[in-house]
Design a protein around this motif. Structure first.
Motif, PDB file in Angstrom:
ATOM      1  N   PHE A   1       0.895  -1.122  -0.173  1.00 35.38           N
ATOM      2  CA  PHE A   1       0.093  -0.057   0.120  1.00 35.38           C
ATOM      3  C   PHE A   1       1.003   1.393   0.018  1.00 35.38           C
ATOM      4  O   PHE A   1       1.619   1.542   1.041  1.00 35.38           O
ATOM      5  N   SER A   2       0.618   1.974  -1.219  1.00 32.34           N
ATOM      6  CA  SER A   2       1.730   3.304  -1.411  1.00 32.34           C
ATOM      7  C   SER A   2       0.649   4.428  -0.964  1.00 32.34           C
ATOM      8  O   SER A   2      -0.131   4.829  -2.047  1.00 32.34           O
ATOM      9  N   LEU A   3       0.747   5.303  -0.252  1.00 32.35           N
ATOM     10  CA  LEU A   3      -0.119   6.344   0.024  1.00 32.35           C
ATOM     11  C   LEU A   3       0.568   7.803  -0.276  1.00 32.35           C
ATOM     12  O   LEU A   3       1.694   7.846   0.300  1.00 32.35           O
ATOM     13  N   VAL A   4      -0.048   8.805  -0.690  1.00 34.92           N
ATOM     14  CA  VAL A   4       0.328  10.153  -0.850  1.00 34.92           C
ATOM     15  C   VAL A   4      -0.579  11.231  -0.307  1.00 34.92           C
ATOM     16  O   VAL A   4      -1.757  11.088  -0.619  1.00 34.92           O
ATOM     17  N   GLU A   5      -0.066  11.978   0.353  1.00 35.02           N
ATOM     18  CA  GLU A   5      -1.027  13.227   0.919  1.00 35.02           C
ATOM     19  C   GLU A   5      -1.047  14.375  -0.422  1.00 35.02           C
ATOM     20  O   GLU A   5       0.178  14.748  -0.803  1.00 35.02           O
TER      21      GLU A   5
END
Length: 672
Positions: free
Chosen positions: A518-522
């Motif tokens: 899971f790769s998340l970006v704000e």
């Protein structure tokens, strides 16, 4: 307010609005509220001591702000764990003291941190250029990738591709020269890894031997996607090839796609910013007929490798830093299950193919805002909140109550590494206990403590930890952890290619290093969260992974509103699933149209008559025929009837999975 209220109730910014935005129902429209701007307006009181003055400057530098007050909270101003590591490194350089990331979480304001600085111990040895030995060893992280390269052979699994669309006239000789300039600047990009007497080593090639070749390939616009997919799967021979490969796809005279592929052994996610920034700078200078005039880097990757091994010491020395940190991880990960039981679509193959796919997602600004508020109230970070939610989700999906999730950490613990291309990232194994059906707020506390403890022991390379803990090895999955959660908050490079319009093209290599990543970006501008899940396509279907992401969002939406809800009571069903369970699968036919009802004992009796000697039950080494099952269940049914069991009576069965369980179920049914 700060004098009378706890920290989490004190606003981090104040805005004056002509009026509050309302929904059509007359309620506050939170989504229409402007995002607080900490770069403008007033700040808290100014610094009163030299230490506070220096810290205000460091806060502002790391956070990219113009002013920071002494009472401003680092995390309220946009700080996160990656920036926290960067701030700690700058404090180490400026004050010559050693602080941990935990200290910043516990004292997140300038004033509070200034008090901690005054009582901190001396800083560890700074990273400086080292005297090079004849043989330069691999860093701990490189050693693991080199081993996998030798085990699996050249493959694109550990490629790090970047693809740029370039619109305008491309000066190809200038671009070739720029790539050569960058390879000359960063030794890691001209390092090969030969094996000498069974031991791998770093060999930094002279600049004249390491000039990269830029392949120019004409391609039709309709074939661009296929050409990009093939390019990013370029394979390296690490013993002879420099770990940077470049190709320029020529779509037309004014349209090109630049593909840069770096092997992970020489780069990490943070490295893409200095890499692309330096390529951009060098190209501008070469187009103007000049060599880049950049300042010399303070250290090179080989210096870091030698410093790392000197700093951590010998694992056999109980007084060394690495021995102490390894001991922490031994205790923390003792008894960890070999693998999380994930809801896969197919069994694990004997040997993982590492073929992969991706699915993307986006969460709304309202959810982002509520999760940030929950993090603030609980003294955690947004990453910790999402990590706790992911652990709860995996537990609810059958993963058990002992969930280990991997988390990459930048590993650039010294300021000298900020602008260097290299493989510094480390992986932390974050273990979460979901037993006892805690509330989400209760779950956040141990997640926070484990995370902060892990940051304090982040120097032990994950690869070394695997060797030390020596878990059960399998070619079917990764050891210790199979799920990763990455918070992609590294800075982006400012690209200015001498008049060219540049655009980053999304691309993946079609591989997956973990079962799930899971790769998340704000998205600070739109105040939302977006992300990508990379998954192994040999065990997962895209629809299953997309469903997991939907359930994670549903879980987060629930706990953001009600964090005191027990994780076992959170509804994870999709609307279509609820319809299927409660309506479609539960439809009772009209009594006038359904066939005549036949009881299970009657159906069983017919089967006994048809095939009396056929096998009815198999459990372990015990086998029952239909006659034997009929006889045993009849005996137990008579016993139950003698005890008063009959129609409308309830019988509780407390039996383990066994042949006797089947006998007992049938016997109860036979009593009526």
């Amino acid at each position: 307010m700060a004098e009378k209220l706890p920290d989490y109730m004190v606003p981090s910014a104040v805005m004056v609005l002509d009026q509050l935005p309302l929904t059509v129902n007359g309620k506050l429209d939170r989504r229409a509220l402007p995002t607080p701007d900490h770069t403008a307006g007033t700040v808290s009181r100014g610094p009163r001591t030299p230490a506070e003055e220096i810290l205000c400057g460091l806060f502002a530098e790391v956070l990219g702000l113009t002013d920071v007050g002494a009472e401003d909270n680092f995390f309220d101003l946009g700080g996160h764990s990656l920036l926290a590591t960067r701030l700690i490194a700058r404090i180490r350089t400026a004050f010559g003291v050693e602080l941990g990331v935990r200290t910043l979480f516990e004292a997140p304001t300038v004033a509070g941190l200034a008090q901690q600085v005054g009582g901190a111990g001396a800083a560890r040895t700074a990273l400086v250029p080292a005297q090079r030995p004849e043989t330069i060893p691999l860093s701990f992280a490189q050693a693991r990738l080199w081993f996998l390269h030798r085990l699996e052979g050249p493959s694109p699994t550990y490629n790090m591709p970047v693809t740029l669309r370039l619109t305008g006239h491309v000066d190809i000789p200038a671009l070739e020269a720029a790539l050569a300039d960058v390879v000359a600047r960063h030794e890691s990009l001209r390092t090969v890894f030969p094996e000498v007497d069974g031991v791998p080593q770093q060999r930094v090639l002279p600049v004249r031997e390491a000039r990269p070749q830029l392949t120019v390939t004409p391609v039709d616009a309709s074939e661009l996607d296929a050409a990009l997919a093939a390019a990013v799967r370029h394979t390296f021979d690490l013993e002879t090839d420099i770990p940077l490969w470049a190709q320029l796809l020529r779509i037309s005279a004014e349209e090109h796609a630049l593909v840069l592929v770096v092997h992970h052994i020489a780069s990490d996610g943070w490295s893409l910013r200095p890499l692309l920034g330096d390529v951009s700078t060098a190209y501008r200078e070469r187009c103007a007929g000049r060599q880049p005039g950049w300042a010399e880097l303070p250290v090179q990757y080989a210096d870091y490798t030698l410093w790392q091994r000197n700093l951590l010491g010998d694992i056999e020395d109980p007084s060394s830093q690495i021995a102490a940190q390894v001991e922490y991880w031994k205790q923390t990960l003792a008894g960890l299950p070999d693998r999380i039981a994930l809801p896969t679509d197919r069994p694990y193959p004997p040997i993982a193919s590492y073929e992969g796919d991706t699915t993307s997602f986006a969460w709304p600004a309202d959810l982002h805002t509520r999760l940030e508020e929950l993090a603030r109230q609980s003294g955690t970070s947004l990453f910790m909140v999402i990590h706790a939610a992911l652990a709860a989700l995996l537990s609810r999906m059958g993963g058990g109550e002992d969930i280990a999730v991997g988390s990459p950490i930048a590993g650039r613990t010294d300021q000298a590494l900020d602008d260097l291309v290299g493989f510094f990232v480390n992986t932390l194994a974050l273990r979460t206990d979901t037993s006892g059906d805690p509330t989400f707020r209760q779950l956040l506390h141990p997640v926070r403590e484990r995370s902060l403890d892990a940051y304090a022991h982040q120097d032990v390379p994950f690869e070394h930890l695997v060797e030390t803990l020596n878990p059960v090895r399998s070619l079917a999955h990764q050891p210790l952890i199979q799920v990763m959660l990455a918070w992609q908050n590294a800075d982006h490079a400012d690209l200015e290619f001498h008049g060219l319009v540049t655009d980053v093209l999304p691309i993946d290599t079609g591989t997956a290093r973990m079962d799930l990543l899971f790769s998340l970006v704000e998205a600070r501008a739109s105040h939302g969260v977006s992300g990508v899940v990379e998954f192994r396509s040999d065990i997962f279907d895209r629809s299953t992974v997309a469903s997991l992401v939907d359930r994670l969002e549903r879980l987060l939406d629930t706990v953001a509103t009600d964090p005191d809800r027990r994780i076992g009571t959170i509804d994870l069903l999709e609307p279509a699933e609820r319809q299927r369970l409660l309506v479609e699968w539960n439809t009772t036919p009209d009594p006038d149209t359904r066939p005549e009802a036949v009881s299970i004992p009657e159906l069983f009796a017919r089967q006994v008559q048809r095939v009396p000697d056929a096998t009815a039950v198999v459990f372990a080494d015990r086998t029952l025929t239909y006659t034997e099952l009929d006889t045993a269940s009849n005996q137990l049914a008579r016993l139950l009837i003698a005890e008063g069991i009959g129609p409308e009576r309830i019988v509780a069965l407390a039996l383990p999975k066994s042949a006797d369980m089947i006998v007992a179920i049938l016997a109860v049914l036979k009593t009526g």
